[in-house]
Write a protein that holds these residues in place. Structure first.
Motif, short mmCIF file in Angstrom:
data_model
loop_
_atom_site.label_atom_id
_atom_site.label_comp_id
_atom_site.label_asym_id
_atom_site.label_seq_id
_atom_site.Cartn_x
_atom_site.Cartn_y
_atom_site.Cartn_z
N LEU A 1 0.69 -1.18 -0.27
CA LEU A 1 -0.11 -0.01 -0.07
C LEU A 1 0.92 1.19 0.15
O LEU A 1 0.42 2.17 -0.68
CB LEU A 1 -0.75 -0.07 1.07
N TRP A 2 1.89 1.35 0.65
CA TRP A 2 2.81 2.27 0.47
C TRP A 2 3.46 2.64 -0.66
O TRP A 2 3.42 3.80 -1.16
CB TRP A 2 3.86 2.33 1.66
N VAL A 3 4.02 1.55 -1.51
CA VAL A 3 4.28 1.71 -2.75
C VAL A 3 3.20 2.27 -3.89
O VAL A 3 3.46 3.37 -4.50
CB VAL A 3 4.74 0.27 -3.37
N LEU A 4 1.97 1.82 -3.42
CA LEU A 4 0.77 2.10 -4.13
C LEU A 4 0.74 3.72 -3.93
O LEU A 4 0.38 4.52 -5.11
CB LEU A 4 -0.43 1.37 -3.98
N SER A 5 0.76 4.13 -2.89
CA SER A 5 0.55 5.50 -2.45
C SER A 5 1.62 6.44 -3.08
O SER A 5 1.41 7.66 -3.45
CB SER A 5 0.55 5.65 -0.98
N GLN A 6 2.72 5.84 -3.37
CA GLN A 6 3.89 6.86 -4.14
C GLN A 6 3.90 6.85 -5.59
O GLN A 6 4.07 7.68 -6.14
CB GLN A 6 5.47 5.95 -3.72
N LEU A 7 2.97 5.76 -6.04
CA LEU A 7 2.77 5.85 -7.53
C LEU A 7 1.61 6.51 -7.94
O LEU A 7 1.49 6.97 -9.25
CB LEU A 7 3.00 4.23 -8.07
N LEU A 8 0.57 6.54 -6.79
CA LEU A 8 -0.55 7.23 -7.48
C LEU A 8 -0.82 8.66 -6.65
O LEU A 8 -0.33 8.58 -5.59
CB LEU A 8 -1.84 6.34 -6.92
N PRO A 9 -1.45 9.49 -7.42
CA PRO A 9 -2.22 9.30 -8.64
C PRO A 9 -1.49 9.73 -9.88
O PRO A 9 -1.73 9.52 -11.20
CB PRO A 9 -3.47 10.25 -8.33
N ALA A 10 -0.15 10.27 -9.82
CA ALA A 10 0.45 10.63 -10.89
C ALA A 10 0.77 9.74 -11.97
O ALA A 10 0.83 9.94 -13.19
CB ALA A 10 1.90 11.33 -10.41
N ASN A 11 1.07 8.45 -11.76
CA ASN A 11 1.25 7.62 -12.72
C ASN A 11 0.33 6.36 -13.01
O ASN A 11 0.59 5.38 -13.39
CB ASN A 11 2.64 6.79 -12.09
N ALA A 12 -0.94 6.77 -12.64
CA ALA A 12 -1.91 5.93 -12.75
C ALA A 12 -2.11 5.26 -14.24
O ALA A 12 -2.37 4.29 -14.36
CB ALA A 12 -3.37 6.55 -12.33
N TRP A 13 -2.19 6.43 -15.12
CA TRP A 13 -2.44 5.96 -16.53
C TRP A 13 -0.77 5.20 -17.25
O TRP A 13 -1.14 4.19 -17.68
CB TRP A 13 -2.70 6.97 -17.64
N ARG A 14 0.46 5.85 -16.85
CA ARG A 14 1.38 5.45 -17.48
C ARG A 14 1.79 3.86 -16.99
O ARG A 14 2.20 2.79 -17.83
CB ARG A 14 2.34 6.30 -17.35
N ASP A 15 1.75 3.71 -15.64
CA ASP A 15 2.05 2.64 -14.97
C ASP A 15 1.11 1.39 -14.87
O ASP A 15 1.56 0.54 -14.55
CB ASP A 15 2.76 2.77 -13.88
N PHE A 16 -0.18 1.83 -15.09
CA PHE A 16 -1.28 0.96 -14.68
C PHE A 16 -2.06 0.59 -15.85
O PHE A 16 -2.22 -0.62 -16.21
CB PHE A 16 -2.09 1.24 -13.54
N TYR A 17 -2.51 1.61 -16.30
CA TYR A 17 -3.62 1.18 -17.47
C TYR A 17 -3.13 1.22 -18.92
O TYR A 17 -3.65 0.49 -19.62
CB TYR A 17 -4.76 2.37 -17.50
N HIS A 18 -2.15 2.07 -19.21
CA HIS A 18 -1.58 2.26 -20.66
C HIS A 18 -1.07 0.77 -21.09
O HIS A 18 -0.31 0.28 -20.51
CB HIS A 18 -0.51 3.29 -20.66
N TYR A 19 -1.54 0.66 -22.22
CA TYR A 19 -1.16 -0.71 -22.91
C TYR A 19 -1.58 -1.93 -22.16
O TYR A 19 -1.04 -3.04 -22.34
CB TYR A 19 0.49 -0.91 -23.23
N ASN A 20 -2.47 -1.83 -21.08
CA ASN A 20 -2.63 -2.95 -20.24
C ASN A 20 -3.69 -3.92 -20.65
O ASN A 20 -5.08 -3.25 -21.07
CB ASN A 20 -3.06 -2.44 -19.04
#
Length: 411
Positions: free
Chosen positions: A29-48
């Motif tokens: 959850l800590w890692v998730l808090s560091q990645l979101l919301p800034a990288n929501a599309w690039r690191d999770f949704y894009h090309y998924n």
């Protein structure tokens, strides 16, 4: 006395499944808090691909369109369980929404944290208590594992299914357990088809271990196989109805083989890969597209067997060492040492773990590899590496004690 109580408390916490689960979940959850919301599309949704299929499902186009800008045609490019799980989340919280992303990523974090508990139990049951504790804590605290586990992919669920299968395999055989193992194998096949290489091997190990002492083991094995087939069968029937071809789970092997074996192959997606340019996929349709890619790959392999062997060797090295500077270049050799030690000492109990290290990666040596493809077997890798480390430490400790005792006797 206070120090002794503190040491006992730390020791109790170190082997507590609840503490390990909470630490693992907190790290993710800590890692998730560091990645979101800034990288929501690039690191999770894009090309998924699972997310795009889930979007198609909730949009009314059915199980289709794994890539953007593709025609709404039926697909078997992904096994169905995880995309349908995402579709349920999209239905509940909105397609491609920020809330859906949180729900899906947190669910993966829970899968991964639960895996830590199973690692702890497997280590204690098969190897040693210290092995289970060490492997579970590495899995829980290593930020690399936390990052990989929260991706919108089936990897965390696959890892949990694999170690759960190993846990069932370690228990006494019974009709009920074999039935559960068969259902689990079916669910695993619908989650990650590479796991299909593992469960038949697990069944073989179970049968070889029990065939003499348990007269009913062959019948129970048949029940387990039947349960697996019944779980997978509806999806296979669906594929035959929409493609008019026998596709047991997914149809993408030709594309995966082509990705790693064609003229000018790179370690990134080529421009004509559908994720970048779906023109050929739209024109040919899914089945023919996969067949064409397989034909190109097989022709390349036939004409350039030396290049194929070289590429396969490179993929072998990447599978066990990537990403760079992540620690796998150290952990992987420890795991292979642990495998040899375990098979020598534990015999049949350790064979499923050895088989996991040997069999699971074969398809990636032949096709192409990303470091994240290793994630489903990383619990096993960490268990075997921890077993090697503990064994080496115990051997060195015993030698040191023996040397100290010898010196005292001489004095």
């Amino acid at each position: 006395m206070p120090n002794a109580r503190f040491i006992r408390a730390v020791g109790s916490a170190a082997k507590s499944p609840r503490v390990i689960f909470l630490i693992a979940l907190t790290a993710r959850l800590w890692v998730l808090s560091q990645l979101l919301p800034a990288n929501a599309w690039r690191d999770f949704y894009h090309y998924n691909e699972p997310a795009h299929i889930a979007w198609s499902v909730v949009s009314g186009a059915g199980y289709s369109s794994p890539w953007a800008n593709t025609d709404p045609m039926a697909t078997a490019q992904q096994p169905p369980l995880y995309p349908l799980l995402l579709a349920g989340i999209f239905k509940l919280a909105g397609a491609y929404s920020y809330f859906s992303l949180w729900l899906a990523a947190v669910l993966n974090a829970v899968f991964s944290a639960t895996t830590a508990i199973v690692i702890l139990h497997l280590g204690k049951r098969i190897f040693s208590p210290l092995t289970g504790i060490l492997a579970a804590w590495i899995w829980s605290c290593w930020i690399y594992e936390a990052v990989v586990s929260i991706r919108l992919w089936e990897s965390s669920l696959s890892a949990l299914l694999l170690v759960t299968g190993l846990l069932l395999l370690s228990q006494e055989e019974s009709l009920r357990r074999d039935l559960v193992l068969g259902v689990l194998a079916g669910v695993a096949a619908l989650t990650n088809t590479t796991l299909l290489a593992m469960f038949p091997f697990f069944w073989l190990c179970r049968w070889l271990r029990n065939r003499r002492r348990e007269p009913s083991c062959t019948k129970w094995l048949a029940v387990s196989l039947a349960a697996c087939v019944l779980v997978v069968l509806p999806w296979t029937v669906r594929n035959y109805e929409v493609f008019h071809h026998l596709v047991p789970v997914r149809d993408n092997f030709g594309l995966e083989l082509w990705l790693g074996n064609h003229e000018g192959v790179t370690h990134v997606f080529d421009n004509d890969f559908p994720i970048l340019n779906p023109t050929e996929y739209n024109h040919l349709g899914e089945i023919r597209f996969m067949e064409v890619k397989q034909e190109i790959a097989l022709e390349f392999i036939g004409r350039h067997p030396g290049d194929f062997l070289k590429l396969s060797a490179e993929r072998f090295l990447r599978f066990w060492s990537a990403p760079d500077k992540s620690g796998w270049l150290i952990i992987s050799p420890f795991a292979w040492v642990g495998m040899v030690l375990a098979v020598r000492r534990k015999r049949m109990e350790a064979v499923p773990y050895a088989g996991t290290l040997i069999l699971f990666p074969i398809v990636y040596y032949l096709t192409h590899v990303f470091s994240t493809y290793r994630h489903p077997i990383e619990p096993v890798i960490l268990l075997l590496a921890s077993y090697a480390a503990v064994s080496i430490a115990e051997t060195m400790g015993a030698r040191l004690v023996h040397r100290t005792s010898s010196d005292r006797r001489v004095q």
